[in-house]
Design a protein around this motif. Structure first.
Motif, short mmCIF file in Angstrom:
data_model
loop_
_atom_site.label_atom_id
_atom_site.label_comp_id
_atom_site.label_asym_id
_atom_site.label_seq_id
_atom_site.Cartn_x
_atom_site.Cartn_y
_atom_site.Cartn_z
N LYS A 121 0.85 -1.18 0.00
CA LYS A 121 0.00 0.00 0.00
C LYS A 121 0.89 1.24 0.00
CE LYS A 121 -4.26 1.68 1.98
NZ LYS A 121 -5.31 1.45 2.95
N VAL A 122 0.73 2.07 -1.02
CA VAL A 122 1.51 3.29 -1.17
C VAL A 122 0.54 4.44 -1.43
CG1 VAL A 122 3.26 4.47 -2.54
CG2 VAL A 122 3.49 2.03 -2.12
N ASN A 123 0.64 5.49 -0.62
CA ASN A 123 -0.24 6.66 -0.75
C ASN A 123 -1.72 6.26 -0.83
OD1 ASN A 123 1.99 8.38 -0.78
ND2 ASN A 123 2.20 8.23 -3.00
N GLY A 124 -2.10 5.29 -0.01
CA GLY A 124 -3.49 4.89 0.07
C GLY A 124 -3.96 3.93 -1.00
N ALA A 125 -3.08 3.61 -1.97
CA ALA A 125 -3.47 2.70 -3.05
C ALA A 125 -2.62 1.44 -2.98
CB ALA A 125 -3.26 3.38 -4.40
N PHE A 126 -3.22 0.31 -3.35
CA PHE A 126 -2.47 -0.94 -3.35
C PHE A 126 -1.67 -1.06 -4.63
CE2 PHE A 126 -5.64 -2.01 -0.13
CZ PHE A 126 -4.80 -2.54 0.84
N MET A 127 -0.40 -1.39 -4.48
CA MET A 127 0.49 -1.55 -5.60
C MET A 127 0.96 -3.00 -5.64
SD MET A 127 0.61 1.51 -6.59
CE MET A 127 1.25 3.14 -6.49
N SER A 128 0.79 -3.64 -6.75
CA SER A 128 1.24 -5.02 -6.91
C SER A 128 2.72 -5.02 -7.29
CB SER A 128 0.42 -5.68 -8.01
OG SER A 128 0.88 -6.97 -8.24
N ILE A 129 3.46 -5.95 -6.70
CA ILE A 129 4.88 -6.11 -7.00
C ILE A 129 5.10 -7.52 -7.48
CG2 ILE A 129 7.20 -6.18 -6.04
CD1 ILE A 129 6.43 -4.03 -4.10
N ASP A 130 5.74 -7.65 -8.64
CA ASP A 130 6.17 -8.95 -9.15
C ASP A 130 7.68 -9.02 -9.04
OD1 ASP A 130 3.66 -9.89 -9.91
OD2 ASP A 130 3.80 -9.01 -11.91
N VAL A 131 8.19 -10.16 -8.59
CA VAL A 131 9.63 -10.36 -8.51
C VAL A 131 9.96 -11.65 -9.23
CG1 VAL A 131 11.65 -10.55 -7.02
CG2 VAL A 131 9.69 -9.19 -6.26
N TYR A 132 10.71 -11.53 -10.34
CA TYR A 132 11.16 -12.69 -11.09
C TYR A 132 12.48 -13.16 -10.50
CZ TYR A 132 7.76 -11.57 -14.74
OH TYR A 132 6.60 -11.33 -15.44
N CYS A 133 12.52 -14.43 -10.11
CA CYS A 133 13.70 -15.01 -9.47
C CYS A 133 13.95 -16.42 -9.98
CB CYS A 133 13.52 -15.08 -7.95
SG CYS A 133 13.60 -13.49 -7.13
N HIS A 134 15.11 -16.93 -9.62
CA HIS A 134 15.45 -18.34 -9.87
C HIS A 134 15.76 -18.96 -8.51
CE1 HIS A 134 16.86 -21.89 -11.83
NE2 HIS A 134 18.10 -21.75 -11.38
N MET A 181 16.64 -17.62 -18.32
CA MET A 181 17.94 -17.68 -17.67
C MET A 181 18.90 -16.62 -18.23
SD MET A 181 17.39 -19.76 -15.33
CE MET A 181 18.97 -20.16 -14.63
N LEU A 182 18.53 -15.98 -19.32
CA LEU A 182 19.34 -14.89 -19.86
C LEU A 182 19.01 -13.54 -19.21
CD1 LEU A 182 19.29 -15.77 -23.67
CD2 LEU A 182 21.24 -15.94 -22.09
N VAL A 183 17.89 -13.48 -18.51
CA VAL A 183 17.41 -12.23 -17.93
C VAL A 183 18.05 -11.98 -16.57
CG1 VAL A 183 15.36 -10.96 -17.17
CG2 VAL A 183 15.22 -12.49 -19.15
N LYS A 184 18.50 -10.77 -16.36
CA LYS A 184 19.08 -10.35 -15.07
C LYS A 184 18.05 -10.55 -13.98
CE LYS A 184 22.22 -8.02 -12.67
NZ LYS A 184 23.56 -8.56 -12.50
N ARG A 185 18.52 -11.08 -12.87
CA ARG A 185 17.61 -11.33 -11.76
C ARG A 185 18.25 -10.92 -10.45
NH1 ARG A 185 19.40 -16.46 -13.87
NH2 ARG A 185 20.72 -17.43 -12.33
N PRO A 186 17.45 -10.66 -9.47
CA PRO A 186 16.00 -10.59 -9.54
C PRO A 186 15.55 -9.40 -10.39
CG PRO A 186 16.75 -9.75 -7.43
CD PRO A 186 17.96 -10.29 -8.14
N LEU A 187 14.38 -9.53 -10.95
CA LEU A 187 13.77 -8.46 -11.74
C LEU A 187 12.49 -8.08 -11.01
CD1 LEU A 187 13.85 -6.77 -14.36
CD2 LEU A 187 12.55 -8.61 -15.46
N LEU A 188 12.46 -6.88 -10.47
CA LEU A 188 11.32 -6.41 -9.68
C LEU A 188 10.51 -5.43 -10.52
CD1 LEU A 188 11.08 -5.50 -6.02
CD2 LEU A 188 10.40 -3.77 -7.68
N ILE A 189 9.20 -5.67 -10.57
CA ILE A 189 8.29 -4.83 -11.34
C ILE A 189 7.20 -4.32 -10.41
CG2 ILE A 189 6.79 -4.72 -13.38
CD1 ILE A 189 9.69 -5.78 -13.94
N LYS A 190 7.05 -3.00 -10.35
CA LYS A 190 5.98 -2.38 -9.54
C LYS A 190 5.48 -1.15 -10.30
CE LYS A 190 6.20 0.68 -6.28
NZ LYS A 190 6.51 1.48 -5.15
N ASP A 191 4.33 -1.27 -10.90
CA ASP A 191 3.74 -0.17 -11.66
C ASP A 191 4.77 0.42 -12.63
OD1 ASP A 191 1.24 -0.52 -10.46
OD2 ASP A 191 1.84 0.69 -8.75
#
Length: 139
Positions: free
Chosen positions: A16-29, A112-122
């Protein structure tokens, strides 16, 4: 271990940021020590996330294009330059001669070629785990 349990159940959480819910995806191995450190850091800071397996649930080309544009990072920073696959393919010598379209297609072909972790939030994308950067952007 929490990492394996979260992967099995694909636990979804929100921040929850500034009263709104923000989804976070984290790509990992699951065997990546840097990913484990990043997930531990998120857990210790009470930041909730959806864990995605970079190998079986990697971003497609359209998503990678969006993430790279949002991040402001050069495309090369999205490659896992320390990974076995990167070295096996000899990409350090090949990437400079490849077009951006070819590089995006290659990244999308194998998580496996993608840099990780890769964090995506809005509108925030973080490639790799640098604690100070994560603290600044997510703290």
């Amino acid at each position: 271990m929490v990492f394996r349990k979260a992967l099995s159940y694909n636990v979804s959480h929100d921040l929850k940021v500034n009263g709104a819910f923000m989804s976070i995806d984290v790509y990992c191995h699951s065997r990546c020590t840097t990913c484990k450190k990043a997930l531990k850091w998120l857990d210790e800071h009470g930041i909730k996330y959806t864990l995605r397996d970079i190998q079986s649930d990697h971003p497609d080309e359209a998503a990678l294009r969006k993430y790279q544009a949002l991040s402001g990072l050069p495309l090369k920073r999205f490659f896992n330059t320390s990974g076995m696959k990167y070295r096996e393919l000899g990409l350090s010598a090949k990437l400079p001669g490849m077009s951006a379209d070819e590089q995006f297609a290659l990244l999308a072909s194998d998580g496996m070629l993608v840099k990780r972790p890769l964090l995506i939030k809005d509108n925030l994308v973080l490639a790799g785990f640098r604690e100070a950067e994560w603290a600044e952007k997510l703290g």
